[in-house]
Design an enzyme around this catalytic site. Structure first.
Site, PDB file in Angstrom:
ATOM      1  N   GLY A 162       0.798  -1.218   0.000  1.00 63.55           N
ATOM      2  CA  GLY A 162       0.000   0.000   0.000  1.00 63.55           C
ATOM      3  C   GLY A 162       0.824   1.257   0.000  1.00 63.55           C
ATOM      4  CB  VAL A 163       0.110   4.617  -0.058  1.00 66.81           C
ATOM      5  CG1 VAL A 163      -0.068   4.252  -1.518  1.00 66.81           C
ATOM      6  CG2 VAL A 163      -1.240   4.751   0.633  1.00 66.81           C
ATOM      7  N   GLY A 164       1.010   3.320   3.094  1.00 70.61           N
ATOM      8  CA  GLY A 164       1.348   3.785   4.433  1.00 70.61           C
ATOM      9  C   GLY A 164       1.254   2.645   5.434  1.00 70.61           C
ATOM     10  N   GLY A 196      -9.565   3.029   3.262  1.00 69.26           N
ATOM     11  CA  GLY A 196      -9.486   1.642   3.700  1.00 69.26           C
ATOM     12  C   GLY A 196      -8.270   1.520   4.587  1.00 69.26           C
ATOM     13  CB  CYS A 197      -7.381   0.473   7.430  1.00 70.81           C
ATOM     14  SG  CYS A 197      -6.137   0.197   8.696  1.00 70.81           S
ATOM     15  CG  HIS A 251      -5.177   5.902   7.589  1.00 71.68           C
ATOM     16  ND1 HIS A 251      -6.425   5.452   7.202  1.00 71.68           N
ATOM     17  CD2 HIS A 251      -4.495   4.808   7.991  1.00 71.68           C
ATOM     18  CE1 HIS A 251      -6.492   4.138   7.390  1.00 71.68           C
ATOM     19  NE2 HIS A 251      -5.324   3.720   7.855  1.00 71.68           N
ATOM     20  CD  GLU A 252      -0.529   4.910   7.733  1.00 73.43           C
ATOM     21  OE1 GLU A 252      -0.455   4.127   8.703  1.00 73.43           O
ATOM     22  OE2 GLU A 252      -1.131   4.609   6.676  1.00 73.43           O
ATOM     23  CG  HIS A 254      -2.968   2.993  12.242  1.00 76.44           C
ATOM     24  ND1 HIS A 254      -3.899   2.052  12.608  1.00 76.44           N
ATOM     25  CD2 HIS A 254      -3.015   3.063  10.883  1.00 76.44           C
ATOM     26  CE1 HIS A 254      -4.494   1.575  11.519  1.00 76.44           C
ATOM     27  NE2 HIS A 254      -3.978   2.166  10.459  1.00 76.44           N
TER      28      HIS A 254
HETATM   29 ZN    ZN Z   1      -4.602   1.850   8.546  1.00 74.90          ZN
END
Ligand code: ZN
Length: 299
Positions: free
Chosen positions: A111-113, A174-175, A217-218, A221
């Site tokens: 993904g991207v992160g 999404g995640c 988003h990150e 987390h």
């Molecule tokens: Zn995530």
């Protein structure tokens, strides 16, 4: 990781051997003072971009020694805990450098992160990277709407993420830790990201557009927050239902001038920016998904 492997991965001395090793201590001191500091693993730029030193062998050794950890899924306690800061004097240790390298590899694969708690490590560090390849199957108009452009790998340790403007945008997210689902999430369009790079150097930059979304988003987390806590819950759906109609009063997708309640809107659901903020849906995966759909229908 096994101690023996960690020891094997420890950086060699900062000075080359040979002549310097045989020189007197005073000349060695002089020589040392003339040498620029040689980063053991790489160099972090002020915008968080991580430029690996070619001698960084963690990438190969991770695969050989133990492989990559799995991304943990929602329900795993560490996804709901506040992650711990990394003491700056430990950033240059093999333990942290190996973690960073492993996270970069998983991010590139999937993904991207990625944030450390997603592989079960309760440290405050995230990585992000967006490549031409990763966005190759996203229509140009979606990329423009998302303000999405490629950027090189970034590593941010002990980050803070704060809004750089009041403007927001609403897009699908999404995640990797909530596999197979999407929801519409409103995020700031520009954020200031501060922290430390993977060599301990200060990082301070403004992320915009899709990169800003990834950073938010990150960062969530690291504070035990998942996108499902922030989404418009009525839009939550499985990824194979992305093209299905949204509720009639669904919010308008795309940028908005300022923070506010989700604007009511109607219209077509085939939402622009129907892409995952963290994991991308590659062409092959899409083709496989389409194939599976056909198989299911044929049964
Ligand atoms: Zn995530």
């Amino acid at each position: 990781m096994a101690p023996a492997v960690t020891a094997a991965l420890a950086p060699s001395g900062r000075l080359p051997g040979g002549a310097l090793a045989r020189a007197s201590s005073s000349s060695r001191r002089r020589a040392r003072s003339r040498l620029p500091p040689r980063p053991a693993y790489g160099v972090s730029r002020p915008d968080g971009t991580w430029v690996e030193n070619p001698t960084n062998q963690f990438a190969q050794l991770i695969n050989i020694a133990k492989g990559k950890r799995d991304v943990v899924q929602a329900g795993t306690p560490c996804l709901r805990e506040i992650a711990e800061p990394i003491p700056p004097d430990q950033i240059d240790t093999a333990k942290i450098q190996e973690l960073v390298q492993e996270m970069l590899q998983i991010c590139r694969d999937r993904g991207v992160g990625l944030a450390a708690p997603q592989i079960g490590v309760p440290y405050r560090v995230f990585v992000m990277e967006d490549t031409e390849e990763g966005m190759s199957d996203v229509p140009a108009e979606d990329l423009a709407a998302q303000d999405r452009a490629p950027f090189a790998a970034k590593v941010i340790i002990n980050p803070t993420v704060t809004p750089a403007s009041a403007a927001t945008a609403l897009f699908w997210e999404g995640c990797l830790s909530v596999q197979g689902y999407r929801g519409l999430v409103r995020r700031f369009l520009a954020v200031r990201v501060e922290g430390l790079g993977a060599d301990g150097a200060p990082v301070d930059f403004v992320a915009k557009g899709w990169q800003a979304r990834i950073a938010q988003h990150e960062m969530d987390h690291l504070n035990g927050v998942l996108y499902v806590d922030r989404m418009d819950t009525r839009t939550f759906r499985r990824v194979d239902k992305l093209d299905e109609p949204l509720p009639g009063d669904h919010p308008e997708l795309g940028p908005a001038p300022k923070i506010g309640p989700c604007a009511a809107g109607g219209g077509d659901v085939r939402a622009r920016g129907a892409d995952d903020v963290e994991g991308f849906i590659g062409k092959k995966k899409k083709a496989a998904a389409a194939g599976n759909k056909k198989k299911r229908r044929s049964r």
